[in-house]
Design a protein around this motif. Structure first.
Motif, short mmCIF file in Angstrom:
data_model
loop_
_atom_site.label_atom_id
_atom_site.label_comp_id
_atom_site.label_asym_id
_atom_site.label_seq_id
_atom_site.Cartn_x
_atom_site.Cartn_y
_atom_site.Cartn_z
N PRO A 34 0.83 -1.21 0.00
CA PRO A 34 0.00 0.00 0.00
C PRO A 34 0.87 1.26 0.00
O PRO A 34 1.91 1.32 0.64
N GLY A 35 0.42 2.23 -0.73
CA GLY A 35 1.16 3.49 -0.81
C GLY A 35 1.95 3.59 -2.09
O GLY A 35 2.12 2.62 -2.82
N PRO A 36 2.46 4.77 -2.37
CA PRO A 36 3.16 5.01 -3.63
C PRO A 36 4.67 4.80 -3.57
O PRO A 36 5.41 5.44 -4.31
N ALA A 37 5.17 3.93 -2.71
CA ALA A 37 6.62 3.77 -2.54
C ALA A 37 7.31 3.36 -3.83
O ALA A 37 8.41 3.85 -4.13
N GLY A 38 6.71 2.48 -4.61
CA GLY A 38 7.33 2.01 -5.84
C GLY A 38 7.54 3.12 -6.85
O GLY A 38 8.56 3.18 -7.54
N ILE A 39 6.60 4.03 -6.92
CA ILE A 39 6.70 5.14 -7.87
C ILE A 39 7.87 6.05 -7.50
O ILE A 39 8.64 6.46 -8.36
N PHE A 40 7.98 6.34 -6.19
CA PHE A 40 9.07 7.22 -5.76
C PHE A 40 10.43 6.56 -5.94
O PHE A 40 11.40 7.23 -6.32
N LEU A 41 10.52 5.27 -5.68
CA LEU A 41 11.78 4.57 -5.90
C LEU A 41 12.17 4.58 -7.38
O LEU A 41 13.32 4.81 -7.72
N PHE A 42 11.18 4.33 -8.24
CA PHE A 42 11.47 4.32 -9.67
C PHE A 42 11.92 5.69 -10.16
O PHE A 42 12.90 5.82 -10.89
N ALA A 43 11.21 6.74 -9.73
CA ALA A 43 11.57 8.10 -10.16
C ALA A 43 12.97 8.48 -9.65
O ALA A 43 13.77 9.05 -10.39
N GLY A 44 13.25 8.16 -8.39
CA GLY A 44 14.58 8.45 -7.85
C GLY A 44 15.68 7.70 -8.59
O GLY A 44 16.75 8.23 -8.88
N GLY A 45 15.41 6.45 -8.92
CA GLY A 45 16.38 5.66 -9.68
C GLY A 45 16.60 6.22 -11.07
O GLY A 45 17.73 6.28 -11.57
N MET A 46 15.50 6.65 -11.71
CA MET A 46 15.64 7.25 -13.05
C MET A 46 16.48 8.52 -13.00
O MET A 46 17.31 8.75 -13.87
N VAL A 47 16.27 9.34 -11.99
CA VAL A 47 17.05 10.57 -11.87
C VAL A 47 18.52 10.24 -11.73
O VAL A 47 19.37 10.83 -12.41
N LEU A 48 18.86 9.30 -10.87
CA LEU A 48 20.27 8.94 -10.67
C LEU A 48 20.88 8.36 -11.94
O LEU A 48 22.02 8.68 -12.30
N VAL A 49 20.14 7.49 -12.62
CA VAL A 49 20.67 6.88 -13.84
C VAL A 49 20.84 7.93 -14.93
O VAL A 49 21.88 7.98 -15.60
N LEU A 50 19.85 8.79 -15.12
CA LEU A 50 19.95 9.79 -16.19
C LEU A 50 21.04 10.83 -15.92
O LEU A 50 21.63 11.37 -16.85
N ARG A 51 21.31 11.12 -14.66
CA ARG A 51 22.37 12.08 -14.35
C ARG A 51 23.77 11.49 -14.53
O ARG A 51 24.72 12.22 -14.73
N ASN A 52 23.90 10.17 -14.44
CA ASN A 52 25.22 9.57 -14.40
C ASN A 52 25.56 8.68 -15.58
O ASN A 52 26.63 8.09 -15.61
N SER A 53 24.69 8.57 -16.57
CA SER A 53 24.96 7.70 -17.71
C SER A 53 24.61 8.41 -19.01
O SER A 53 23.45 8.73 -19.26
N LYS A 54 25.63 8.61 -19.83
CA LYS A 54 25.40 9.26 -21.12
C LYS A 54 24.57 8.36 -22.04
O LYS A 54 23.68 8.83 -22.74
N GLY A 55 24.82 7.06 -21.98
CA GLY A 55 24.05 6.12 -22.79
C GLY A 55 22.57 6.13 -22.43
O GLY A 55 21.71 6.05 -23.29
#
Length: 103
Positions: A34-55
């Motif tokens: 219950p709750g939106p934890a998965g959405i926040f984890l996914f968004a946080g992971g996307m931010v980290l990946v997009l900031r640190n990977s040119k590919g």
């Protein structure tokens, strides 16, 4: 105050990239809870990946070109600077068009 683009350590960059991938992979595990934890984890992971990977940034740009509405929506949710700039630009051009048509 000028913005300084500090060069980050490759170890820090790789660590953040790995953490981002782990957050993205753990999001489906927490999604059934219950709750939106998965959405926040996914968004946080996307931010980290997009900031640190040119590919990943190149792949993201291709996906946004293919599905612009979905890409725009996700960029706005992640509060990416490029999305914020585009939003401000379109808002100012719409207001300028409205003023010109009113006169």
């Amino acid at each position: 105050m000028p913005v300084v683009n500090a060069v980050r350590s490759p170890i820090l960059r790789i660590g953040q990239l790995v953490l981002g991938v782990l957050l993205i992979l753990s999001a489906p595990i927490l999604a059934p809870l219950p709750g939106p934890a998965g959405i926040f984890l996914f968004a946080g992971g996307m931010v980290l990946v997009l900031r640190n990977s040119k590919g990943a940034r190149l792949k993201w740009a291709r996906l946004k070109r293919r599905w612009p509405r979905a890409g725009h929506f996700v960029d706005r949710i992640m509060r990416r600077q490029s999305a914020m700039r585009r939003h401000e630009r379109s808002k100012s051009s719409k207001s300028a068009t409205a003023k010109a048509s009113a006169n």
